[in-house]
Design a protein around this motif. Structure first.
Motif, PDB file in Angstrom:
ATOM      1  N   GLY A 163      50.731  32.866  29.776  1.00 34.72           N
ATOM      2  CA  GLY A 163      49.791  33.555  30.648  1.00 34.72           C
ATOM      3  C   GLY A 163      50.219  35.000  30.720  1.00 34.72           C
ATOM      4  O   GLY A 163      50.661  35.572  29.716  1.00 34.72           O
ATOM      5  N   GLY A 164      50.139  35.602  31.879  1.00 33.80           N
ATOM      6  CA  GLY A 164      50.599  36.981  31.924  1.00 33.80           C
ATOM      7  C   GLY A 164      50.401  37.665  33.245  1.00 33.80           C
ATOM      8  O   GLY A 164      49.873  37.111  34.213  1.00 33.80           O
ATOM      9  N   PHE A 165      50.829  38.928  33.247  1.00 31.12           N
ATOM     10  CA  PHE A 165      50.914  39.802  34.416  1.00 31.12           C
ATOM     11  C   PHE A 165      49.607  40.577  34.583  1.00 31.12           C
ATOM     12  O   PHE A 165      49.053  41.084  33.607  1.00 31.12           O
ATOM     13  N   ALA A 166      49.138  40.677  35.824  1.00 26.87           N
ATOM     14  CA  ALA A 166      47.873  41.364  36.088  1.00 26.87           C
ATOM     15  C   ALA A 166      47.964  42.157  37.386  1.00 26.87           C
ATOM     16  O   ALA A 166      47.866  41.581  38.477  1.00 26.87           O
ATOM     17  N   PRO A 167      48.169  43.482  37.309  1.00 22.05           N
ATOM     18  CA  PRO A 167      48.085  44.303  38.518  1.00 22.05           C
ATOM     19  C   PRO A 167      46.625  44.395  38.967  1.00 22.05           C
ATOM     20  O   PRO A 167      45.755  44.735  38.166  1.00 22.05           O
ATOM     21  N   VAL A 168      46.369  44.084  40.234  1.00 28.98           N
ATOM     22  CA  VAL A 168      44.995  44.038  40.748  1.00 28.98           C
ATOM     23  C   VAL A 168      44.943  44.738  42.100  1.00 28.98           C
ATOM     24  O   VAL A 168      45.829  44.550  42.941  1.00 28.98           O
ATOM     25  N   LEU A 169      43.917  45.552  42.315  1.00 30.48           N
ATOM     26  CA  LEU A 169      43.711  46.209  43.609  1.00 30.48           C
ATOM     27  C   LEU A 169      43.187  45.177  44.599  1.00 30.48           C
ATOM     28  O   LEU A 169      42.115  44.594  44.402  1.00 30.48           O
ATOM     29  N   LEU A 170      43.939  44.962  45.667  1.00 28.47           N
ATOM     30  CA  LEU A 170      43.638  43.874  46.594  1.00 28.47           C
ATOM     31  C   LEU A 170      43.301  44.318  48.006  1.00 28.47           C
ATOM     32  O   LEU A 170      42.758  43.524  48.784  1.00 28.47           O
ATOM     33  N   HIS A 171      43.620  45.548  48.384  1.00 25.96           N
ATOM     34  CA  HIS A 171      43.595  45.925  49.796  1.00 25.96           C
ATOM     35  C   HIS A 171      42.371  46.733  50.221  1.00 25.96           C
ATOM     36  O   HIS A 171      42.248  47.081  51.397  1.00 25.96           O
ATOM     37  N   GLU A 172      41.462  47.032  49.302  1.00 24.19           N
ATOM     38  CA  GLU A 172      40.277  47.813  49.655  1.00 24.19           C
ATOM     39  C   GLU A 172      39.093  46.898  49.930  1.00 24.19           C
ATOM     40  O   GLU A 172      38.703  46.099  49.069  1.00 24.19           O
ATOM     41  N   GLU A 173      38.523  47.020  51.111  1.00 25.97           N
ATOM     42  CA  GLU A 173      37.409  46.168  51.533  1.00 25.97           C
ATOM     43  C   GLU A 173      36.218  46.271  50.589  1.00 25.97           C
ATOM     44  O   GLU A 173      35.506  45.291  50.339  1.00 25.97           O
ATOM     45  N   SER A 174      36.008  47.463  50.027  1.00 25.08           N
ATOM     46  CA  SER A 174      34.830  47.691  49.185  1.00 25.08           C
ATOM     47  C   SER A 174      35.007  47.215  47.751  1.00 25.08           C
ATOM     48  O   SER A 174      34.051  47.261  46.963  1.00 25.08           O
ATOM     49  N   HIS A 175      36.195  46.746  47.403  1.00 25.87           N
ATOM     50  CA  HIS A 175      36.473  46.339  46.018  1.00 25.87           C
ATOM     51  C   HIS A 175      36.681  44.841  45.946  1.00 25.87           C
ATOM     52  O   HIS A 175      37.564  44.299  46.614  1.00 25.87           O
ATOM     53  N   ASP A 176      35.892  44.177  45.131  1.00 24.57           N
ATOM     54  CA  ASP A 176      36.047  42.733  44.912  1.00 24.57           C
ATOM     55  C   ASP A 176      36.929  42.523  43.682  1.00 24.57           C
ATOM     56  O   ASP A 176      36.513  42.831  42.557  1.00 24.57           O
ATOM     57  N   PRO A 177      38.141  41.981  43.840  1.00 19.53           N
ATOM     58  CA  PRO A 177      39.039  41.825  42.695  1.00 19.53           C
ATOM     59  C   PRO A 177      38.743  40.611  41.826  1.00 19.53           C
ATOM     60  O   PRO A 177      39.299  40.499  40.738  1.00 19.53           O
ATOM     61  N   VAL A 178      37.883  39.708  42.274  1.00 12.22           N
ATOM     62  CA  VAL A 178      37.655  38.489  41.498  1.00 12.22           C
ATOM     63  C   VAL A 178      37.073  38.796  40.121  1.00 12.22           C
ATOM     64  O   VAL A 178      37.564  38.281  39.104  1.00 12.22           O
ATOM     65  N   PRO A 179      36.035  39.640  40.005  1.00 15.72           N
ATOM     66  CA  PRO A 179      35.525  39.943  38.658  1.00 15.72           C
ATOM     67  C   PRO A 179      36.560  40.624  37.766  1.00 15.72           C
ATOM     68  O   PRO A 179      36.487  40.495  36.532  1.00 15.72           O
ATOM     69  N   THR A 180      37.521  41.297  38.371  1.00 20.36           N
ATOM     70  CA  THR A 180      38.547  42.008  37.599  1.00 20.36           C
ATOM     71  C   THR A 180      39.339  41.060  36.708  1.00 20.36           C
ATOM     72  O   THR A 180      39.756  41.426  35.604  1.00 20.36           O
ATOM     73  N   ILE A 181      39.573  39.852  37.197  1.00 19.52           N
ATOM     74  CA  ILE A 181      40.417  38.923  36.435  1.00 19.52           C
ATOM     75  C   ILE A 181      39.611  37.945  35.590  1.00 19.52           C
ATOM     76  O   ILE A 181      40.199  37.122  34.886  1.00 19.52           O
ATOM     77  N   SER A 182      38.294  38.045  35.635  1.00 17.23           N
ATOM     78  CA  SER A 182      37.457  37.044  34.960  1.00 17.23           C
ATOM     79  C   SER A 182      37.713  36.985  33.460  1.00 17.23           C
ATOM     80  O   SER A 182      37.943  35.896  32.896  1.00 17.23           O
ATOM     81  N   SER A 183      37.691  38.132  32.784  1.00 22.31           N
ATOM     82  CA  SER A 183      37.887  38.120  31.334  1.00 22.31           C
ATOM     83  C   SER A 183      39.312  37.729  30.973  1.00 22.31           C
ATOM     84  O   SER A 183      39.556  37.082  29.945  1.00 22.31           O
ATOM     85  N   LEU A 184      40.259  38.109  31.827  1.00 25.63           N
ATOM     86  CA  LEU A 184      41.649  37.719  31.586  1.00 25.63           C
ATOM     87  C   LEU A 184      41.800  36.206  31.664  1.00 25.63           C
ATOM     88  O   LEU A 184      42.460  35.585  30.824  1.00 25.63           O
ATOM     89  N   LEU A 185      41.160  35.607  32.643  1.00 27.50           N
ATOM     90  CA  LEU A 185      41.203  34.147  32.757  1.00 27.50           C
ATOM     91  C   LEU A 185      40.548  33.483  31.552  1.00 27.50           C
ATOM     92  O   LEU A 185      41.022  32.442  31.076  1.00 27.50           O
ATOM     93  N   ASP A 186      39.465  34.074  31.047  1.00 29.93           N
ATOM     94  CA  ASP A 186      38.827  33.538  29.842  1.00 29.93           C
ATOM     95  C   ASP A 186      39.835  33.442  28.697  1.00 29.93           C
ATOM     96  O   ASP A 186      39.911  32.430  27.993  1.00 29.93           O
ATOM     97  N   GLY A 187      40.607  34.516  28.512  1.00 30.30           N
ATOM     98  CA  GLY A 187      41.599  34.536  27.447  1.00 30.30           C
ATOM     99  C   GLY A 187      42.708  33.533  27.662  1.00 30.30           C
ATOM    100  O   GLY A 187      43.169  32.879  26.712  1.00 30.30           O
ATOM    101  N   PHE A 188      43.137  33.391  28.917  1.00 25.54           N
ATOM    102  CA  PHE A 188      44.211  32.438  29.213  1.00 25.54           C
ATOM    103  C   PHE A 188      43.751  31.005  28.964  1.00 25.54           C
ATOM    104  O   PHE A 188      44.503  30.183  28.425  1.00 25.54           O
ATOM    105  N   VAL A 189      42.528  30.713  29.360  1.00 24.76           N
ATOM    106  CA  VAL A 189      41.987  29.360  29.123  1.00 24.76           C
ATOM    107  C   VAL A 189      41.930  29.089  27.631  1.00 24.76           C
ATOM    108  O   VAL A 189      42.336  28.012  27.154  1.00 24.76           O
ATOM    109  N   ALA A 190      41.443  30.057  26.871  1.00 22.92           N
ATOM    110  CA  ALA A 190      41.325  29.875  25.425  1.00 22.92           C
ATOM    111  C   ALA A 190      42.677  29.708  24.760  1.00 22.92           C
ATOM    112  O   ALA A 190      42.795  29.024  23.734  1.00 22.92           O
TER     113      ALA A 190
END
Length: 297
Positions: free
Chosen positions: A72-99
């Motif tokens: 798998g791997g390391f993913a720095p993600v912005l988590l503390h801003e109310e206006s930013h949804d981090p879930v879509p940020t990791i979507s493509s990364l998760l696709d690669g990990f699943v594959a």
């Protein structure tokens, strides 16, 4: 004592491969993966975006060509801003990990800035958002069959001892126990390995020069300069007490990955052996610790 085999993996940052712009010379994946296998490793974290192919088939072929699998791997993600949804940020990364049949996404609470030498102070409301997003990302990852863990890391919003415990108290996400970053941030990794054993699901093993770590804590050196100066040491040659940490985890029934990391900064392509020398020493040390417990690797 656990009878489960111990799982050991490598990380490209032990060869200086890092997501931070300007970190240092970036070795190509062919040499890094070949040297991982030569060091006796059979699995690796994927490293930063662009190090390995993004296409799932090409990624699988690249790893298989070096007899390696993906952790798998390391993913720095912005988590503390109310206006930013981090879930879509990791979507493509998760696709690669699943594959790639990978197991783990290692989340870090990004500051929103480049590098790990400075960070802002969060408000109480921002902490509420961060903790909520950690659990959201853990759930989104679990929906894809991937375990999400949060990585206390110097220069992120989860660095210091009180921040680590704020995560333990305010969320349910498991932890990545990174022995080096915890020590530099003021947390005793051996103590945490015992006190929060039920929350630790992934481990990054680093050994640390305590004198250089103290200079980072005191603000005398930036994190980057300390890495450049050799703050991370081969396992068993620094001041963390790696053997005791590993024993504590195994005594508690830990069955996750032990990922070997000695973050380094290179000025150019190594002409001699290069970083593999320290990796081989660390692999040997960890194998000796495990062998003393009569556990297979």
């Amino acid at each position: 004592m656990t009878a489960a085999p111990v799982r050991i993996a490598g990380a490209p940052i032990s060869w200086g491969v890092c997501e931070v712009p300007g970190w240092g010379y970036q070795m190509d994946n062919d040499r890094v993966l070949r040297e991982m296998r030569d060091a006796g490793l059979t699995a690796t974290e994927n490293g930063p975006e662009g190090f390995l192919p993004a296409d799932p088939a090409a990624l699988a072929a690249t790893l298989a060509g070096h007899d390696l699998t993906s952790v798998g791997g390391f993913a720095p993600v912005l988590l503390h801003e109310e206006s930013h949804d981090p879930v879509p940020t990791i979507s493509s990364l998760l696709d690669g990990f699943v594959a790639a049949n990978a197991d783990v996404i290692v989340l870090a609470a990004s500051t929103g800035q480049e590098g790990y030498d400075a960070r802002p102070t969060l408000t109480a409301d921002q902490w509420t958002v961060l903790l909520r997003n950690l659990d959201r990302l853990a759930a989104a990852s679990a929906d894809r069959g991937i375990l999400a863990v949060v990585h206390p890391h110097v220069g992120t919003m989860i660095e210091q001892r009180d921040e680590v415990h704020r995560v333990l108290d305010g969320s349910s996400i498991p932890l990545c126990l990174d022995t080096g970053h915890l020590m530099i941030g003021g947390t005793d990794p051996a103590e945490l390995a015992t006190a929060a054993a039920d929350r630790i699901a992934h481990a990054h093993l680093k050994d640390v020069d305590a004198a250089l770590a103290a200079r980072v804590q005191a603000g005398e050196l930036t994190y980057t300069d300390a890495v450049r100066a050799g703050m991370y040491r081969p396992l068993g040659t620094g001041d963390v007490g790696i053997g005791g940490v590993v024993d504590s985890l195994l005594d508690a029934g830990y069955t996750g990955w032990f990922v070997l990391e000695q973050d380094t900064i290179l000025t150019g392509e190594p002409e001699g052996p290069g970083p593999i020398t320290d990796v081989i020493a660390s692999v040997g040390y960890l194998r000796d610790v495990v062998a003393a417990r009569r556990i297979t690797v």
